[in-house]
Design a protein around this motif. Structure first.
Motif, PDB file in Angstrom:
ATOM      1  N   GLU A 129      37.142  40.692  40.918  1.00 22.86           N
ATOM      2  CA  GLU A 129      38.269  39.833  40.564  1.00 22.86           C
ATOM      3  C   GLU A 129      38.554  38.823  41.663  1.00 22.86           C
ATOM      4  O   GLU A 129      38.855  37.652  41.384  1.00 22.86           O
ATOM      5  CB  GLU A 129      39.520  40.685  40.321  1.00 22.86           C
ATOM      6  CG  GLU A 129      39.479  41.503  39.045  1.00 22.86           C
ATOM      7  CD  GLU A 129      40.621  42.493  38.961  1.00 22.86           C
ATOM      8  OE1 GLU A 129      40.987  42.877  37.844  1.00 22.86           O
ATOM      9  OE2 GLU A 129      41.151  42.895  40.030  1.00 22.86           O
ATOM     10  N   LYS A 130      38.464  39.260  42.904  1.00 21.25           N
ATOM     11  CA  LYS A 130      38.730  38.355  44.021  1.00 21.25           C
ATOM     12  C   LYS A 130      37.701  37.232  44.069  1.00 21.25           C
ATOM     13  O   LYS A 130      38.046  36.070  44.327  1.00 21.25           O
ATOM     14  CB  LYS A 130      38.716  39.135  45.344  1.00 21.25           C
ATOM     15  CG  LYS A 130      39.216  38.327  46.541  1.00 21.25           C
ATOM     16  CD  LYS A 130      40.677  37.989  46.392  1.00 21.25           C
ATOM     17  CE  LYS A 130      41.221  37.289  47.627  1.00 21.25           C
ATOM     18  NZ  LYS A 130      42.652  36.945  47.501  1.00 21.25           N
ATOM     19  N   ARG A 131      36.446  37.571  43.813  1.00 18.35           N
ATOM     20  CA  ARG A 131      35.401  36.540  43.793  1.00 18.35           C
ATOM     21  C   ARG A 131      35.659  35.534  42.679  1.00 18.35           C
ATOM     22  O   ARG A 131      35.536  34.320  42.880  1.00 18.35           O
ATOM     23  CB  ARG A 131      34.022  37.183  43.617  1.00 18.35           C
ATOM     24  CG  ARG A 131      33.452  37.809  44.882  1.00 18.35           C
ATOM     25  CD  ARG A 131      31.981  38.129  44.706  1.00 18.35           C
ATOM     26  NE  ARG A 131      31.752  39.081  43.646  1.00 18.35           N
ATOM     27  CZ  ARG A 131      31.734  40.405  43.815  1.00 18.35           C
ATOM     28  NH1 ARG A 131      31.918  40.920  45.034  1.00 18.35           N
ATOM     29  NH2 ARG A 131      31.507  41.220  42.793  1.00 18.35           N
ATOM     30  N   ALA A 132      36.024  36.030  41.502  1.00 16.97           N
ATOM     31  CA  ALA A 132      36.278  35.151  40.361  1.00 16.97           C
ATOM     32  C   ALA A 132      37.481  34.244  40.639  1.00 16.97           C
ATOM     33  O   ALA A 132      37.478  33.054  40.292  1.00 16.97           O
ATOM     34  CB  ALA A 132      36.511  35.969  39.097  1.00 16.97           C
ATOM     35  N   HIS A 133      38.488  34.815  41.267  1.00 11.57           N
ATOM     36  CA  HIS A 133      39.659  34.005  41.637  1.00 11.57           C
ATOM     37  C   HIS A 133      39.277  32.934  42.641  1.00 11.57           C
ATOM     38  O   HIS A 133      39.683  31.769  42.502  1.00 11.57           O
ATOM     39  CB  HIS A 133      40.754  34.887  42.227  1.00 11.57           C
ATOM     40  CG  HIS A 133      41.768  34.118  43.004  1.00 11.57           C
ATOM     41  ND1 HIS A 133      42.729  33.335  42.399  1.00 11.57           N
ATOM     42  CD2 HIS A 133      41.946  33.968  44.347  1.00 11.57           C
ATOM     43  CE1 HIS A 133      43.465  32.743  43.335  1.00 11.57           C
ATOM     44  NE2 HIS A 133      43.013  33.106  44.508  1.00 11.57           N
ATOM     45  N   LYS A 134      38.513  33.319  43.642  1.00 10.90           N
ATOM     46  CA  LYS A 134      38.160  32.371  44.704  1.00 10.90           C
ATOM     47  C   LYS A 134      37.367  31.197  44.141  1.00 10.90           C
ATOM     48  O   LYS A 134      37.536  30.048  44.581  1.00 10.90           O
ATOM     49  CB  LYS A 134      37.348  33.089  45.787  1.00 10.90           C
ATOM     50  CG  LYS A 134      37.229  32.300  47.083  1.00 10.90           C
ATOM     51  CD  LYS A 134      38.590  32.097  47.722  1.00 10.90           C
ATOM     52  CE  LYS A 134      38.462  31.350  49.045  1.00 10.90           C
ATOM     53  NZ  LYS A 134      39.794  31.082  49.648  1.00 10.90           N
ATOM     54  N   VAL A 135      36.516  31.461  43.172  1.00  8.84           N
ATOM     55  CA  VAL A 135      35.711  30.389  42.568  1.00  8.84           C
ATOM     56  C   VAL A 135      36.615  29.316  41.960  1.00  8.84           C
ATOM     57  O   VAL A 135      36.423  28.115  42.175  1.00  8.84           O
ATOM     58  CB  VAL A 135      34.745  30.960  41.504  1.00  8.84           C
ATOM     59  CG1 VAL A 135      34.161  29.838  40.653  1.00  8.84           C
ATOM     60  CG2 VAL A 135      33.625  31.735  42.186  1.00  8.84           C
ATOM     61  N   VAL A 136      37.621  29.744  41.191  1.00 11.15           N
ATOM     62  CA  VAL A 136      38.485  28.754  40.543  1.00 11.15           C
ATOM     63  C   VAL A 136      39.467  28.136  41.528  1.00 11.15           C
ATOM     64  O   VAL A 136      39.836  26.957  41.393  1.00 11.15           O
ATOM     65  CB  VAL A 136      39.218  29.351  39.321  1.00 11.15           C
ATOM     66  CG1 VAL A 136      38.228  29.783  38.264  1.00 11.15           C
ATOM     67  CG2 VAL A 136      40.121  30.504  39.714  1.00 11.15           C
ATOM     68  N   ASP A 137      39.902  28.890  42.521  1.00 13.53           N
ATOM     69  CA  ASP A 137      40.805  28.349  43.536  1.00 13.53           C
ATOM     70  C   ASP A 137      40.109  27.228  44.310  1.00 13.53           C
ATOM     71  O   ASP A 137      40.695  26.165  44.566  1.00 13.53           O
ATOM     72  CB  ASP A 137      41.240  29.471  44.485  1.00 13.53           C
ATOM     73  CG  ASP A 137      42.482  29.115  45.286  1.00 13.53           C
ATOM     74  OD1 ASP A 137      43.261  28.243  44.846  1.00 13.53           O
ATOM     75  OD2 ASP A 137      42.676  29.712  46.359  1.00 13.53           O
ATOM     76  N   VAL A 138      38.853  27.459  44.670  1.00 11.74           N
ATOM     77  CA  VAL A 138      38.079  26.440  45.381  1.00 11.74           C
ATOM     78  C   VAL A 138      37.783  25.253  44.472  1.00 11.74           C
ATOM     79  O   VAL A 138      37.824  24.088  44.905  1.00 11.74           O
ATOM     80  CB  VAL A 138      36.778  27.054  45.941  1.00 11.74           C
ATOM     81  CG1 VAL A 138      35.856  25.980  46.490  1.00 11.74           C
ATOM     82  CG2 VAL A 138      37.113  28.077  47.034  1.00 11.74           C
ATOM     83  N   ALA A 139      37.484  25.530  43.197  1.00  7.59           N
ATOM     84  CA  ALA A 139      37.239  24.443  42.245  1.00  7.59           C
ATOM     85  C   ALA A 139      38.476  23.567  42.097  1.00  7.59           C
ATOM     86  O   ALA A 139      38.379  22.327  42.021  1.00  7.59           O
ATOM     87  CB  ALA A 139      36.821  25.006  40.891  1.00  7.59           C
TER      88      ALA A 139
END
Length: 204
Positions: A129-139
């Motif tokens: 979940e943290k990885r998936a969140h980080k992807v969109v946060d960075v995007a």
């Protein structure tokens, strides 16, 4: 220790920065704080700066569209509140400044985040979940840098070190009928954030 370590919020409640509790603020306090806290140090190519409230809604919208399985209400709530501590202290630290703030500020953020997690019953992130969140946060950050602040895509990669593709479509524009990527006025951002927060809490 300082003589006073609390701040007065719009509701009149006092937020103790040294020992925050889940009862120190109202949802409206949080929405207002996030709407008046600005990303990118307040710098913007638009007449208005971009609020953390609008960023939080952008991240939630991207997360909803980039998942194979529909998020649960509590997962959506956690996405919406991922920067909530910044709204309680009205400060979103820009990256170049972070190394100078030290452990004391990190501890303050951790205490606020713990109080937020308790109040809204947010579970800890799993690694996935943290990885998936980080992807969109960075995007979201990459898009904001170009469409809001005025960096070029090349500068985003080479100067800011953000490798995410710069998305063109504003995920909030259709929903709210605004010009793509235009920052909202604080009162608008607060109302929209509070509306989403209220809806999600009712579903949890």
């Amino acid at each position: 220790m300082p003589d006073r370590a609390w701040v007065r919020l719009p509701s009149g409640r006092r937020l103790d920065l040294l020992s925050p509790t889940p009862f120190d603020w109202t949802d409206a306090d949080l929405a207002t704080g996030l709407a008046r806290t600005f990303r990118w140090g307040g710098h913007s190519a638009w007449p208005e700066p971009l609020s953390v409230a609008q960023h939080s809604l952008t991240v939630l919208a991207l997360r909803r569209t980039r998942t194979r399985h529909r998020l649960t209400p509590v997962q959506e709530l956690r996405e919406l509140l991922h920067d909530a501590d910044e709204g309680l202290i009205n400060f979103d630290c820009i990256s170049p400044l972070k190394p100078f703030l030290g452990e004391a500020f990190a501890d303050l953020q951790a205490r606020l985040s713990a109080a937020i997690a308790t109040r809204y019953r947010l579970p800890s992130w799993t690694a996935e979940e943290k990885r998936a969140h980080k992807v969109v946060d960075v995007a979201a950050a990459a898009a904001e840098a170009v469409h809001v602040v005025g960096w070029t895509a090349t500068e985003v990669r080479e100067t800011l070190g953000i490798k995410a593709e710069v998305i063109a479509k504003d995920p909030l524009a259709v929903r709210y009928g605004d010009p793509p990527w235009r920052p909202w006025a604080p009162d608008v951002a607060a109302a929209r954030f509070l509306e989403e927060l209220t809806i999600l809490q009712a579903r949890v």
